[in-house]
Structure formats: C-alpha cells, structure tokens
Write a protein that holds these residues in place. Structure first.
Motif, PDB file in Angstrom:
ATOM      1  N   ALA A  22       0.836  -1.211   0.000  1.00 25.83           N
ATOM      2  CA  ALA A  22       0.000   0.000   0.000  1.00 25.83           C
ATOM      3  C   ALA A  22       0.871   1.262   0.000  1.00 25.83           C
ATOM      4  CB  ALA A  22      -0.926  -0.009   1.205  1.00 25.83           C
ATOM      5  N   ALA A  23       1.947   1.249   0.766  1.00 24.77           N
ATOM      6  CA  ALA A  23       2.847   2.406   0.806  1.00 24.77           C
ATOM      7  C   ALA A  23       3.522   2.608  -0.551  1.00 24.77           C
ATOM      8  CB  ALA A  23       3.889   2.238   1.909  1.00 24.77           C
ATOM      9  N   HIS A  24       3.972   1.515  -1.163  1.00 27.71           N
ATOM     10  CA  HIS A  24       4.611   1.626  -2.484  1.00 27.71           C
ATOM     11  C   HIS A  24       3.606   2.066  -3.546  1.00 27.71           C
ATOM     12  CE1 HIS A  24       8.430   0.217  -1.081  1.00 27.71           C
ATOM     13  NE2 HIS A  24       7.961  -0.974  -0.735  1.00 27.71           N
ATOM     14  N   ARG A  25       2.365   1.633  -3.424  1.00 28.36           N
ATOM     15  CA  ARG A  25       1.325   2.082  -4.372  1.00 28.36           C
ATOM     16  C   ARG A  25       1.122   3.598  -4.267  1.00 28.36           C
ATOM     17  NH1 ARG A  25       0.088  -1.321  -7.565  1.00 28.36           N
ATOM     18  NH2 ARG A  25      -0.438  -3.469  -7.168  1.00 28.36           N
ATOM     19  N   ARG A  26       1.125   4.089  -3.037  1.00 28.94           N
ATOM     20  CA  ARG A  26       0.986   5.533  -2.822  1.00 28.94           C
ATOM     21  C   ARG A  26       2.182   6.255  -3.432  1.00 28.94           C
ATOM     22  NH1 ARG A  26      -1.864   9.803  -2.895  1.00 28.94           N
ATOM     23  NH2 ARG A  26      -1.503  11.291  -1.241  1.00 28.94           N
ATOM     24  N   ALA A  27       3.376   5.725  -3.230  1.00 29.52           N
ATOM     25  CA  ALA A  27       4.581   6.327  -3.824  1.00 29.52           C
ATOM     26  C   ALA A  27       4.472   6.351  -5.340  1.00 29.52           C
ATOM     27  CB  ALA A  27       5.823   5.559  -3.395  1.00 29.52           C
ATOM     28  N   SER A  28       3.967   5.270  -5.913  1.00 34.24           N
ATOM     29  CA  SER A  28       3.802   5.192  -7.361  1.00 34.24           C
ATOM     30  C   SER A  28       2.797   6.214  -7.875  1.00 34.24           C
ATOM     31  CB  SER A  28       3.360   3.783  -7.757  1.00 34.24           C
ATOM     32  OG  SER A  28       3.177   3.696  -9.144  1.00 34.24           O
ATOM     33  N   ALA A  29       1.728   6.403  -7.123  1.00 33.87           N
ATOM     34  CA  ALA A  29       0.712   7.390  -7.522  1.00 33.87           C
ATOM     35  C   ALA A  29       1.285   8.808  -7.491  1.00 33.87           C
ATOM     36  CB  ALA A  29      -0.506   7.292  -6.613  1.00 33.87           C
TER      37      ALA A  29
END
Length: 85
Positions: A22-29
């Motif tokens: 979830a944290a990496h997804r936020r970083a990607s966004a």
C-alpha cells in the motif's frame, strides 16, 4: 513519494507486506515516472507468494525504465519462480 517508498521498505522489514505494498502504491501514484515503487513491490509479492502480481510490477518498472538492471533481475527472478524459463 520517496517517504512512502521508504515507509514501504521499513514495513517490508517488519514482514508487513500488505502495508508495504500500500505504501509503495501511494509512492507510485505520487511519482508515476519512477520505477522504484514498482520494483520494491516485487519482493513483497514474492513474500506473499503472489508471483503473478510480482510479474506485473516487474514489467511495470521496466516499462518506465527499460534499462533498469535490478528491474531486469526482478523480472527474471519472478519468471523463474513461475517456472517460465
């Protein structure tokens, strides 16, 4: 974006793989032109045994940065885990 990617790495070390993803997804966004969040998600998916999703993330990282050596290793390792060699 970097803060979320670092958070994801810390969560990975704590074996909190879903939270790390979830944290990496936020970083990607927040940084859609960075391959790092996608690359970093690969190990989390491996830890969860979700190799098909790891493959998607490795390919996404390479789509952003085709010359990324560690992304190529992640792709090859994932394909190996899937028996596609």
């Amino acid at each position: 974006a970097d803060s979320y990617d670092v958070l994801g790495a810390a969560l990975y070390l704590q074996h909190r793989y879903e939270d790390a993803i979830a944290a990496h997804r936020r970083a990607s966004a927040l940084a859609p032109t960075s391959s790092d969040p996608h690359y970093n998600m690969v190990a989390n998916y491996w830890a969860l045994g979700r190799n098909d999703e790891a493959l998607q993330e490795a390919r996404a990282a390479l789509a952003i940065e085709p010359e990324c050596r560690h992304c190529r290793v992640a792709l090859g390792s994932t394909l190996y885990r899937l028996g596609r060699y």
